[in-house]
Structures are given as C-alpha cells and as structure tokens.
Scaffold this active site. Structure first.
Site, PDB file in Angstrom:
ATOM      1  N   ASN A  86      66.411  44.158  28.628  1.00  0.00           N
ATOM      2  CA  ASN A  86      65.193  44.580  29.755  1.00  0.00           C
ATOM      3  C   ASN A  86      65.012  46.150  30.272  1.00  0.00           C
ATOM      4  O   ASN A  86      66.117  46.516  30.399  1.00  0.00           O
ATOM      5  CB  ASN A  86      65.400  43.633  30.983  1.00  0.00           C
ATOM      6  N   HIS A 141      60.998  44.747  28.230  1.00  0.00           N
ATOM      7  CA  HIS A 141      62.185  45.222  27.394  1.00  0.00           C
ATOM      8  C   HIS A 141      61.852  46.102  26.232  1.00  0.00           C
ATOM      9  O   HIS A 141      61.145  46.809  26.078  1.00  0.00           O
ATOM     10  CB  HIS A 141      62.129  43.435  26.257  1.00  0.00           C
ATOM     11  N   ARG A 175      69.391  36.717  35.499  1.00  0.00           N
ATOM     12  CA  ARG A 175      69.171  35.269  34.589  1.00  0.00           C
ATOM     13  C   ARG A 175      68.998  36.097  33.402  1.00  0.00           C
ATOM     14  O   ARG A 175      69.693  35.536  32.484  1.00  0.00           O
ATOM     15  CB  ARG A 175      68.178  34.563  35.382  1.00  0.00           C
ATOM     16  N   ASP A 176      67.935  36.482  33.121  1.00  0.00           N
ATOM     17  CA  ASP A 176      67.343  36.885  31.724  1.00  0.00           C
ATOM     18  C   ASP A 176      68.740  37.484  31.612  1.00  0.00           C
ATOM     19  O   ASP A 176      69.167  38.150  30.638  1.00  0.00           O
ATOM     20  CB  ASP A 176      66.329  37.673  32.011  1.00  0.00           C
ATOM     21  N   HIS A 202      56.756  42.060  32.564  1.00  0.00           N
ATOM     22  CA  HIS A 202      57.769  42.346  32.417  1.00  0.00           C
ATOM     23  C   HIS A 202      58.269  42.457  31.060  1.00  0.00           C
ATOM     24  O   HIS A 202      58.076  41.992  29.739  1.00  0.00           O
ATOM     25  CB  HIS A 202      58.658  40.721  32.095  1.00  0.00           C
ATOM     26  N   CYS A 252      65.762  37.783  24.528  1.00  0.00           N
ATOM     27  CA  CYS A 252      65.826  36.051  24.820  1.00  0.00           C
ATOM     28  C   CYS A 252      66.648  35.563  23.858  1.00  0.00           C
ATOM     29  O   CYS A 252      66.711  36.423  22.545  1.00  0.00           O
ATOM     30  CB  CYS A 252      64.269  35.776  24.424  1.00  0.00           C
TER      31      CYS A 252
END
Length: 306
Positions: A248, A208, A15-16, A206, A239
């Site tokens: 990430n 980055h 996803r990310d 979470h 993002c």
C-alpha cells in the site's frame, strides 16, 4: 493547488499490511497496534474476519479484537468477506465493518469464490448486522480500475456495485486500486463518476504503490475532493488473491507530503516512523517505504565546514 484543510487517514497496516506476511505473534502484533494508536491516527482497520485457511496471518482476529477496549478515541473497524464474517466481527465487539466487493468477476471469484453480482447481493444483509450492533458499513470496491485477470475494469461495472451498495444501505464507499496500476487521470475520472452516482455518500480511496504511482494518485484524489485515504505503515501489504499486487501507499509518506502542504492529519510523523520500526521488527524484513529508509524528513546538518 486547492487542497482541503484536513485529510482523514485510515491506517490499514494491521490488516492489509499483515495479510501477506507469515503469521506475526499476537504479542508483537499488539505492540504494533499500540505504536500505531500513539501516532494520533483516528481510524484503524485492525483485522479481518475471514477464513484462517485463506489468510492465516489474521487467524487471531478475535484475540486482537479483545485488546481494543484499552484504547479510547479510535474508530476501529474490521474487514469481512461474507455475512458469517460480519456476524463474527460484531460478536467480537467490532460493529464497524468493511465489506469488499470486486468489480471484476475474475477477481471476485478468486477473492470471494463467487461472481460480482452474488457478492454484491450480500451488502444489505451485512449492513443490517452492522447497523443492528450500532456500527457502520463501508463497501470497498476492489479492482475498481483494473483486474489482474480481466485487465481494465469497465467503469460501468464499478458503478453497478455503487448503485447496489447505495440501495442496500451502505454508509460509505471506498475505491480500491487493488494491483497498483491506475494513474492520476483515470483516478479522477472514476472518482468523479462515482460521486455523481452517489451524491452525498462519503467516498474514500485505497491505493497500492506497486508501480510507483500510489502517492501521485493520492494527490490526484485529494485535489478531486476526496478527504479519506487508506495507508499502511511502512508501505506494507498486498492482496493474496491478486497476483502481482504489492504494498500500500506508506502512511509516513502520505503524512509527510500532506503536512508539508499545510493539510492537517492529526498524525505525528515521527511517531509513525517509530511505529514503522516496531512493524519492521514484527515482520522481520525491511519495509519498502522510501521515507522510512531515508530516516524521515530532512534535517539541516548545520554549516558546511571543509
């Protein structure tokens, strides 16, 4: 160092990791999924049910969801941006949801088209949809520390979202360093404040690695008692609604230092590196992970002979 016996790593590369990429063909995406499941990871954020115009790379969410039945023993989840997305995810067979609320108003308007207060008001309705389907709701608080538009986020704004999430029935919280700016001291300060405000509610993080501090923050979080961390295979991701945000923290790098420190993850490092190779072929460009570029853990080459 007082390290926990185990850390639960959620793989977010599907996803990310992919949301900023050019759309990857479904077949290649499913090969990536199969390689990630093979690593032994127990939680995978597999897609997001958002507008395909906003995030075209994840427009195939329903097709990805349809392929999940072949796998057992993995907790699959999906990210949603509103109640409509939550219902789509549940209808597609994914009842475990993550709902993002930006603590900073400007990022909330860029990401969700509404201020933080309005985005937070939807938590209760989304929790009801998830719970009715037998699932769970995790509220991810984006820009928990810093915003690309507003600068440093006042901790009180993050704590306001926490209070709303708790009252609305969220099952878990996660703090997001959306643009990769936080450092270990501020990481711990906010985690401790959130834990005090929501005692007993599971709390993840979470990070980055935009400015090279992601793994340092992960270590700081673990030392502060956090045992649920997000990571993306190969360090892929970012993002689309936060200028300057990049990848990430890399799953293989996180697993590498946790395993070497005696912390169990249940994830096979060599198989994560193999999954990174599959991912690199899927996205058709080099991955940023230092460990992947180095070829994995160091292996002795035998006695030196001149």
């Amino acid at each position: 160092m007082q390290l926990p016996p185990r850390v639960d790593v959620r793989e977010v590369g599907m996803r990310d990791g992919l949301q900023l990429e050019d759309p990857v063909p479904l077949e290649a995406k499913l090969e990536m999924l199969e390689a990630l499941v093979a690593t032994g990871v127990q939680r995978i954020e597999v897609t997001s049910f958002v507008s395909p115009k906003a995030v075209p790379a994840l427009a195939d969410a329903d097709q990805v969801a349809a392929a999940l039945g072949r796998y057992e023993g993995v907790h699959f989840s999906a990210l949603v941006a509103n109640l409509r997305g939550a219902q789509r995810a549940v209808d597609a067979g994914i009842p475990h949801l993550e709902y993002v609320v930006s603590a900073a108003d400007s990022h909330s308007r860029a990401n969700a088209g509404r201020p933080t207060s309005e985005a937070a008001e939807a938590i209760g309705a989304i929790a009801e949809v998830s719970h009715a389907a037998g699932g769970s709701l995790e509220v991810i608080i984006a820009t928990a520390w810093d915003c690309p538009f507003d600068g440093r986020t006042d901790p009180s704004r993050t704590l306001d979202v926490v209070a709303t999430a708790v009252a609305a029935g969220a099952d878990q919280l996660c703090l997001g360093d959306t643009i990769g700016t936080v450092t270990p001291r501020r990481t711990v300060d906010l985690l401790e404040a959130v834990r005090a405000a929501a005692p007993g509610l599971p709390l993840g993080a979470h990070f980055h690695d935009t400015r090279g501090t992601g793994q340092a923050n992960a270590l700081a979080a673990v030392l502060a008692g956090v045992t649920q961390l997000d990571a993306s295979v190969g360090g892929l991701g970012g993002c689309p609604f936060a200028p300057g945000a990049s990848g990430n923290i890399a799953t293989e790098e996180l697993v590498y230092w946790l395993d070497d420190s005696g912390v169990e993850t249940g994830i096979d490092l060599d198989l994560v590196l193999a999954a990174a190779a599959v991912t690199e072929r899927a996205v058709e460009h080099p991955l940023p992970s230092s460990l992947y570029r180095a070829g994995g853990a160091s292996r002795p080459r035998g006695e030196f002979r001149p």
